[in-house]
Write a protein that holds these residues in place. Sequence first.
Motif, PDB file in Angstrom:
ATOM      1  N   ARG A  97       0.833  -1.197   0.000  1.00  0.00           N
ATOM      2  CA  ARG A  97       0.000   0.000   0.000  1.00  0.00           C
ATOM      3  C   ARG A  97       0.879   1.263   0.000  1.00  0.00           C
ATOM      4  N   GLY A  98       0.321   2.330  -0.542  1.00  0.00           N
ATOM      5  CA  GLY A  98       0.980   3.623  -0.472  1.00  0.00           C
ATOM      6  C   GLY A  98       2.156   3.819  -1.407  1.00  0.00           C
ATOM      7  N   LYS A  99       2.401   2.885  -2.323  1.00  0.00           N
ATOM      8  CA  LYS A  99       3.570   2.962  -3.200  1.00  0.00           C
ATOM      9  C   LYS A  99       3.186   3.381  -4.614  1.00  0.00           C
ATOM     10  N   ASP A 100       4.194   3.844  -5.367  1.00  0.00           N
ATOM     11  CA  ASP A 100       4.081   4.011  -6.805  1.00  0.00           C
ATOM     12  C   ASP A 100       4.769   2.818  -7.460  1.00  0.00           C
ATOM     13  N   SER A 101       4.225   2.317  -8.558  1.00  0.00           N
ATOM     14  CA  SER A 101       4.848   1.186  -9.254  1.00  0.00           C
ATOM     15  C   SER A 101       5.369   1.636 -10.615  1.00  0.00           C
ATOM     16  N   ILE A 102       6.662   1.321 -10.845  1.00  0.00           N
ATOM     17  CA  ILE A 102       7.222   1.524 -12.175  1.00  0.00           C
ATOM     18  C   ILE A 102       7.812   0.202 -12.650  1.00  0.00           C
ATOM     19  N   THR A 103       7.786  -0.009 -13.953  1.00  0.00           N
ATOM     20  CA  THR A 103       8.388  -1.221 -14.509  1.00  0.00           C
ATOM     21  C   THR A 103       9.660  -0.835 -15.269  1.00  0.00           C
ATOM     22  N   VAL A 104      10.745  -1.515 -14.899  1.00  0.00           N
ATOM     23  CA  VAL A 104      12.038  -1.249 -15.528  1.00  0.00           C
ATOM     24  C   VAL A 104      12.774  -2.575 -15.706  1.00  0.00           C
ATOM     25  N   ASP A 105      13.283  -2.812 -16.893  1.00  0.00           N
ATOM     26  CA  ASP A 105      14.087  -4.002 -17.163  1.00  0.00           C
ATOM     27  C   ASP A 105      15.551  -3.665 -16.870  1.00  0.00           C
ATOM     28  N   ILE A 106      16.047  -4.109 -15.723  1.00  0.00           N
ATOM     29  CA  ILE A 106      17.407  -3.734 -15.327  1.00  0.00           C
ATOM     30  C   ILE A 106      18.466  -4.558 -16.048  1.00  0.00           C
ATOM     31  N   THR A 107      18.059  -5.531 -16.864  1.00  0.00           N
ATOM     32  CA  THR A 107      19.052  -6.270 -17.653  1.00  0.00           C
ATOM     33  C   THR A 107      19.477  -5.473 -18.879  1.00  0.00           C
ATOM     34  N   GLN A 108      18.718  -4.446 -19.229  1.00  0.00           N
ATOM     35  CA  GLN A 108      19.072  -3.576 -20.347  1.00  0.00           C
ATOM     36  C   GLN A 108      19.855  -2.375 -19.826  1.00  0.00           C
ATOM     37  N   SER A 109      20.786  -1.914 -20.626  1.00  0.00           N
ATOM     38  CA  SER A 109      21.618  -0.781 -20.193  1.00  0.00           C
ATOM     39  C   SER A 109      20.778   0.455 -19.918  1.00  0.00           C
ATOM     40  N   LYS A 143      -3.567   5.596  -0.526  1.00  0.00           N
ATOM     41  CA  LYS A 143      -3.194   5.049  -1.832  1.00  0.00           C
ATOM     42  C   LYS A 143      -3.158   3.534  -1.772  1.00  0.00           C
ATOM     43  N   ALA A 144      -3.947   2.891  -2.609  1.00  0.00           N
ATOM     44  CA  ALA A 144      -4.022   1.432  -2.643  1.00  0.00           C
ATOM     45  C   ALA A 144      -2.739   0.849  -3.227  1.00  0.00           C
ATOM     46  N   PRO A 145      -2.482  -0.438  -2.986  1.00  0.00           N
ATOM     47  CA  PRO A 145      -1.356  -1.090  -3.661  1.00  0.00           C
ATOM     48  C   PRO A 145      -1.472  -0.870  -5.172  1.00  0.00           C
ATOM     49  N   PRO A 146      -0.433  -0.390  -5.816  1.00  0.00           N
ATOM     50  CA  PRO A 146      -0.552   0.041  -7.213  1.00  0.00           C
ATOM     51  C   PRO A 146      -0.636  -1.117  -8.193  1.00  0.00           C
ATOM     52  N   LEU A 147      -1.292  -0.857  -9.316  1.00  0.00           N
ATOM     53  CA  LEU A 147      -1.252  -1.796 -10.426  1.00  0.00           C
ATOM     54  C   LEU A 147       0.152  -1.811 -11.014  1.00  0.00           C
TER      55      LEU A 147
END
Length: 416
Positions: A81-93, A383-387
């Motif tokens: 809860r209370g977070k922002d979610s971002i998607t990042v592929d850390i295997t790419q430079s 803020k709900a747990p983010p999608l």
Amino acid sequence: MSSQTNSANQSGPLSGFRVLDMSRILAGPWSAQTLADLGAQVIKVERPRVGDDTRRWGPPYLKDSDGQDTAEAAYYTAANRGKDSITVDITQSEGQEIIKKLAQKCDVLIENYKVGGLKKYGLDYESLKEINPALVYCSITGFGQDGPYAQRAGYDFMIQGMGGLMSITGEKDGVAGAGPQKVGVAVTDLFTGLYATIAIQGALLERQRSGLGQHIDMALLDVQAAVLANQASNYLVGGVVPQRMGNAHPNIVPYQAFATSDGFIILAVGNDGQFEKLLQLAGREELMQDERFATNPARVQNREIVCEEVANIMVQESRDYWLEELSVRGVPCGPINNIEQVFANPQIQHRQMQIEVEHPLSGSISLCNSPIKYSRTKVEISKAPPLLGNDTETILSDVLGLGEEELKALKEKGCI
């Protein structure tokens, strides 16, 4: 201190701090969630299209407005809860560069990769402190960053066993149902998350003096050993190896569950005065004249005799009778509630431990509230747990200043 752009709790005591949450499952997310409860902006970094493993740890799943299951497991909602979610592929430079830029603008980074797992991406502490010397970097692993077990994977269940907790949890040998038991929730993960939160706040306070961040090395096994508490001291000081005792207490008698005429209650007699009040209520004051019953040390030495006598007393009256009459007399006791009964409890309701928060899939979601209550500073969860990836573009635009074309190119590469 970093300026926030998208915090769910602007009034909390950690408002203005920014946390990069690169952890998953429970221990790390629990720590980051606690920091979010306290007002920090928490940016949860997840794998594109996959996300935190616990998003799929169901059933049960969150239901949509039509009552149908969504892809969001209830487990995930417990720790995010209370977070922002971002998607990042850390295997790419490009993904690694995003994390480095975010780390420059964050106060705290939490990760629970295997030892050395982030070094190959240039995202380990030694690499990131070069670009942000003030960064507080918390690593959570099963066994710590060094030692003979450092490379092993560690999970709560196995650590409960290895760390001694299961050796003192469960019925004693020789009775029905005997055998080691894990605790019903992942307490080693949860304790580690809370210790991590304490350590992070300590490091932030120290940073006020030194201006420097530091690396925090949290290990589940260390924490499990630490929270053995009095049981560890019983061994370290007394030389006694604690054993499973069911619901009984190793150092206090009577302190366990007892059957009444219509169900069980917990009796938690903490001193001789409370025990005397129990005997007075039962009309058995004369037992206090028996040296086996008169003091707690004597009762511990004569545990079986004392508990047999108390069991005979308790079964004479109903559960509600004992709960009411003992409570009036200041003798600690309580019911054994299921979780539905917990949230129906008037004290839990009065303390607002269940809250409703808006959610994009279901309209609203019920969450357990933070237990932290300050006299002045409000802990507010809105803020709900983010999608998965819900905040990627907003964070990368607002925090890093990326434009539409840059975001589009990153999406096309599958980097975000």
